[in-house]
Design an enzyme around this catalytic site. Structure first.
Site, PDB file in Angstrom:
ATOM      1  N   ASP A   1       1.932  10.697  -8.900  1.00  0.00           N
ATOM      2  CA  ASP A   1       2.957  11.562  -9.493  1.00  0.00           C
ATOM      3  C   ASP A   1       2.584  11.692 -10.969  1.00  0.00           C
ATOM      4  O   ASP A   1       1.501  11.252 -11.374  1.00  0.00           O
ATOM      5  CB  ASP A   1       4.350  10.925  -9.298  1.00  0.00           C
ATOM      6  CG  ASP A   1       5.465  11.969  -9.254  1.00  0.00           C
ATOM      7  OD1 ASP A   1       5.450  12.878 -10.117  1.00  0.00           O
ATOM      8  OD2 ASP A   1       6.339  11.889  -8.376  1.00  0.00           O
TER       9      ASP A   1
ATOM     10  N   ARG B   1      -4.788  -1.128  13.741  1.00  0.00           N
ATOM     11  CA  ARG B   1      -4.586  -1.001  15.186  1.00  0.00           C
ATOM     12  C   ARG B   1      -5.463  -1.875  16.079  1.00  0.00           C
ATOM     13  O   ARG B   1      -4.954  -2.382  17.094  1.00  0.00           O
ATOM     14  CB  ARG B   1      -4.679   0.483  15.574  1.00  0.00           C
ATOM     15  CG  ARG B   1      -3.468   1.258  15.080  1.00  0.00           C
ATOM     16  CD  ARG B   1      -3.709   2.746  15.013  1.00  0.00           C
ATOM     17  NE  ARG B   1      -4.638   3.083  13.950  1.00  0.00           N
ATOM     18  CZ  ARG B   1      -5.016   4.323  13.646  1.00  0.00           C
ATOM     19  NH1 ARG B   1      -4.537   5.337  14.337  1.00  0.00           N
ATOM     20  NH2 ARG B   1      -5.846   4.549  12.647  1.00  0.00           N
TER      21      ARG B   1
ATOM     22  N   THR C   1     -10.134   7.331   4.278  1.00  0.00           N
ATOM     23  CA  THR C   1     -11.205   7.078   5.248  1.00  0.00           C
ATOM     24  C   THR C   1     -11.059   7.920   6.516  1.00  0.00           C
ATOM     25  O   THR C   1     -11.949   7.934   7.361  1.00  0.00           O
ATOM     26  CB  THR C   1     -11.232   5.580   5.628  1.00  0.00           C
ATOM     27  OG1 THR C   1      -9.896   5.166   5.894  1.00  0.00           O
ATOM     28  CG2 THR C   1     -11.801   4.753   4.520  1.00  0.00           C
TER      29      THR C   1
ATOM     30  N   ASP D   1       0.849  -1.209   0.000  1.00  0.00           N
ATOM     31  CA  ASP D   1       0.000   0.000   0.000  1.00  0.00           C
ATOM     32  C   ASP D   1       0.878   1.250   0.000  1.00  0.00           C
ATOM     33  O   ASP D   1       1.061   1.889   1.032  1.00  0.00           O
ATOM     34  CB  ASP D   1      -0.890  -0.072   1.255  1.00  0.00           C
ATOM     35  CG  ASP D   1      -1.737   1.162   1.486  1.00  0.00           C
ATOM     36  OD1 ASP D   1      -2.108   1.825   0.507  1.00  0.00           O
ATOM     37  OD2 ASP D   1      -2.038   1.444   2.668  1.00  0.00           O
TER      38      ASP D   1
HETATM   39  O1  C5P Z   1      -5.172   1.072  12.216  1.00  0.00           O
HETATM   40  P1  C5P Z   1      -6.235   1.179  11.147  1.00  0.00           P
HETATM   41  O2  C5P Z   1      -7.209   0.027  11.161  1.00  0.00           O
HETATM   42  O3  C5P Z   1      -6.923   2.516  11.140  1.00  0.00           O
HETATM   43  O4  C5P Z   1      -5.412   1.055   9.776  1.00  0.00           O
HETATM   44  C1  C5P Z   1      -5.987   1.271   8.513  1.00  0.00           C
HETATM   45  C2  C5P Z   1      -4.936   1.114   7.465  1.00  0.00           C
HETATM   46  O5  C5P Z   1      -5.528   1.353   6.198  1.00  0.00           O
HETATM   47  C3  C5P Z   1      -3.766   2.090   7.580  1.00  0.00           C
HETATM   48  O6  C5P Z   1      -2.597   1.355   7.231  1.00  0.00           O
HETATM   49  C4  C5P Z   1      -4.031   3.150   6.546  1.00  0.00           C
HETATM   50  O7  C5P Z   1      -2.856   3.638   5.944  1.00  0.00           O
HETATM   51  C5  C5P Z   1      -4.848   2.387   5.506  1.00  0.00           C
HETATM   52  N1  C5P Z   1      -5.772   3.190   4.692  1.00  0.00           N
HETATM   53  C6  C5P Z   1      -6.809   3.941   5.227  1.00  0.00           C
HETATM   54  N2  C5P Z   1      -7.646   4.655   4.397  1.00  0.00           N
HETATM   55  C7  C5P Z   1      -7.476   4.621   3.083  1.00  0.00           C
HETATM   56  C8  C5P Z   1      -6.431   3.850   2.544  1.00  0.00           C
HETATM   57  C9  C5P Z   1      -5.612   3.124   3.389  1.00  0.00           C
HETATM   58  O8  C5P Z   1      -6.992   3.962   6.434  1.00  0.00           O
HETATM   59  N3  C5P Z   1      -8.317   5.249   2.283  1.00  0.00           N
END
Ligand code: C5P
Length: 238
Positions: free
Chosen positions: A65, A215, A124, A60
């Site tokens: 760019d 998390r 999100t 991810d």
């Molecule tokens: O800890 P948590 O459950 O919030 O992690 C969500 C993961 O999803 C993080 O690694 C974050 O970078 C990723 N992410 C996100 N929203 C997006 C794309 C990726 O939260 N639109």
């Protein structure tokens, strides 16, 4: 065998911590997301470690760019043998098309299975108030669907979006379009910086193919138990 719908986000600053989490959850979790923090810290060593343990990998890095730069980066990432990579849909149609094309060329040259190429719509963590300041003329939900359609037009395999928007994307882009949803929180969990969230079961019900959870699992006292509870929730509660 059912497809692994749970992707655990390995948001750790070191290879050691990430490896520990993977070994702790080994029986339950088969798909991992490696994001910027861990990839910048551990590079391809974490990819090799996950592959040695027969895990699927979503790299991810959210590329954005000019089309030439992104397509050249995608060429490099394609040869790592990961299962999914992503770009930002807001980079535009040409950028996404260039990414798609260079991936196809690389896959043909190497004779490998193509990774899924998906696009981030609207993060999100962003709510309507924060989104408004960016001066788009739409709501978050409209913007997400419009970016998802653009990603489909560019030939991408799917998008990353909030589970709250999954149903709208499914309706606009069809059944074969992948929807990957972070912003997922089991009931009663701290939402942290996430804003447009649902529970794991609701995300799947809304049409998500994969949910990404970080998390709530990685910071838990017993990560495997939380992962197992989420697996049960998404596989049995329709
Ligand atoms: O800890 P948590 O459950 O919030 O992690 C969500 C993961 O999803 C993080 O690694 C974050 O970078 C990723 N992410 C996100 N929203 C997006 C794309 C990726 O939260 N639109």
């Amino acid at each position: 065998m059912t497809r692994n719908k749970l992707i655990v986000a390995l948001d750790f600053p070191t290879l050691q911590e990430a490896r520990r989490c993977v070994l702790t959850c080994a029986e339950t979790v088969h798909y991992y997301k490696v994001g910027m923090e861990l990839y910048y810290a551990a590079g391809n060593e974490i990819i090799a470690f996950l592959k040695e343990h027969q895990k699927q990998v979503f790299l991810d890095l959210k590329l954005q760019d000019i089309p030439n730069t992104v397509s050249r980066a995608v060429r490099i990432l394609t040869r790592l043998g990961v299962d999914m990579i992503n770009v930002h849909a807001s980079g535009g149609l040409k950028m996404m098309q260039a990414a798609r094309q260079s991936m196809q060329e690389q896959v043909q040259t190497l004779g490998i299975t193509p990774p899924k190429l998906i696009a981030v719509t609207v993060l999100t963590s962003m709510d309507e108030t924060e989104f408004e300041v960016l001066n788009y003329k739409t709501s978050v939900a409209e913007q997400v669907v419009s970016l998802a359609k653009l990603a489909k037009q560019a030939g991408l395999d799917g998008v990353v979006a909030s589970p709250q928007e999954a149903a709208g994307i499914r309706q606009a882009c069809g059944d074969d379009f992948l929807i990957v949803t972070p912003g997922v929180r089991p009931l009663g969990e701290d939402t942290q910086d996430q804003r447009r969230i649902t529970t794991p079961a609701q995300a799947i019900k809304n049409g998500a193919d994969y949910i990404v959870v970080g998390r709530p699992i990685t910071q838990a006292a017993d990560p495997q138990a939380v992962a197992r509870a989420i697996e049960q929730e998404i596989n049995f509660k329709k």
